[in-house]
Design a protein around this motif. Structure first.
Motif: not given
Lengths: 111, 113
Positions: B18-29, B59-64, B77-82
């Motif tokens: 499993e991997v978790i990718l992290r993002c901090v968007p622009i604050s007022n977005h 379609e890419i964004f499946d249950d994983q 964004l988490k990908i459960r089983s890469t």
């Protein structure tokens, strides 16, 4: 299937010349259009947005939109070697939704 | 000037992890997106997020795949089983309005071995 098409290039222009990049899109309902620049290994960087038919100028960049022909272009005047990159045309699928990106045109500005 | 940030810049993982990718968007977005770009290919949409819920997914964004905004600043964004084919650059983007410019983060290069 909504499509955005661009010539993949490479487009080579001499330094100081005008580079002309073209994009066509399939969805007649599209209202906004965006040009991004992407250097190799980097993320897309917003250059221009255009919402109305006609021309929009920002420094050395001019975006042109013709909704009747479903065509949007980007002109880069006085091209510099630092402009060498891939230029991506992006069109939103609908309000609040994702952009559909074209494949990009690789521009090479020769010193 | 405000910008979107992403961590890590490069993540190497083994298939099935499993991997978790992290993002901090622009604050007022208000609108947040994940895209991916496989080497040499187009930028592809994965998911959009507004008002604490998914508004659109490809379609890419499946249950994983899953996304979360665990607090007021992060978007993950988490990908459960890469899988090997998940190897790509993953870009987070944010926008003030739904029809407005999207600003991209620097990306996370995910390598699955």
């Amino acid at each position: 299937q909504k499509e955005v098409e661009q010539n993949s290039g490479p487009l080579s222009v001499p330094e100081g010349a005008i580079a002309s990049l073209n994009c066509t899109y399939s969805d007649r309902g599209s209202q906004s259009f965006f040009w991004y620049r992407q250097y190799s290994g980097k993320s897309p960087e917003l250059i221009m947005s255009i919402y109305s038919n006609g021309d929009k100028e920002d420094g050395r960049f001019t975006a042109q939109l013709n909704k009747a022909s479903q065509y949007v272009s980007l002109l880069i005047r006085d091209s510099q070697p630092s402009d060498s990159a891939t230029y991506l045309c992006a069109v939103p699928l609908s309000y609040g939704q994702n952009f559909v990106f074209g494949p990009g045109t690789r521009l090479s500005v020769l010193p | 000037e405000p910008e979107v940030t992403q961590t890590p810049s490069h993540q190497v993982t083994q298939m099935g992890q499993e991997v978790i990718l992290r993002c901090v968007p622009i604050s007022n977005h208000l609108y947040f997106y994940w895209y991916r770009q496989i080497l040499g290919q187009k930028v592809e949409f994965l998911v959009s997020f507004y008002n604490n819920e998914i508004s659109e997914k490809s379609e890419i964004f499946d249950d994983q795949f899953s996304v979360e905004r665990p607090d007021g600043s992060n978007f993950t964004l988490k990908i459960r089983s890469t899988k090997l084919e998940d190897s790509a650059m993953y870009f987070c983007a944010s926008s003030a309005r739904g029809d407005y410019e999207q600003y991209f983060g620097p990306g996370t290069r995910l390598t699955v071995t």
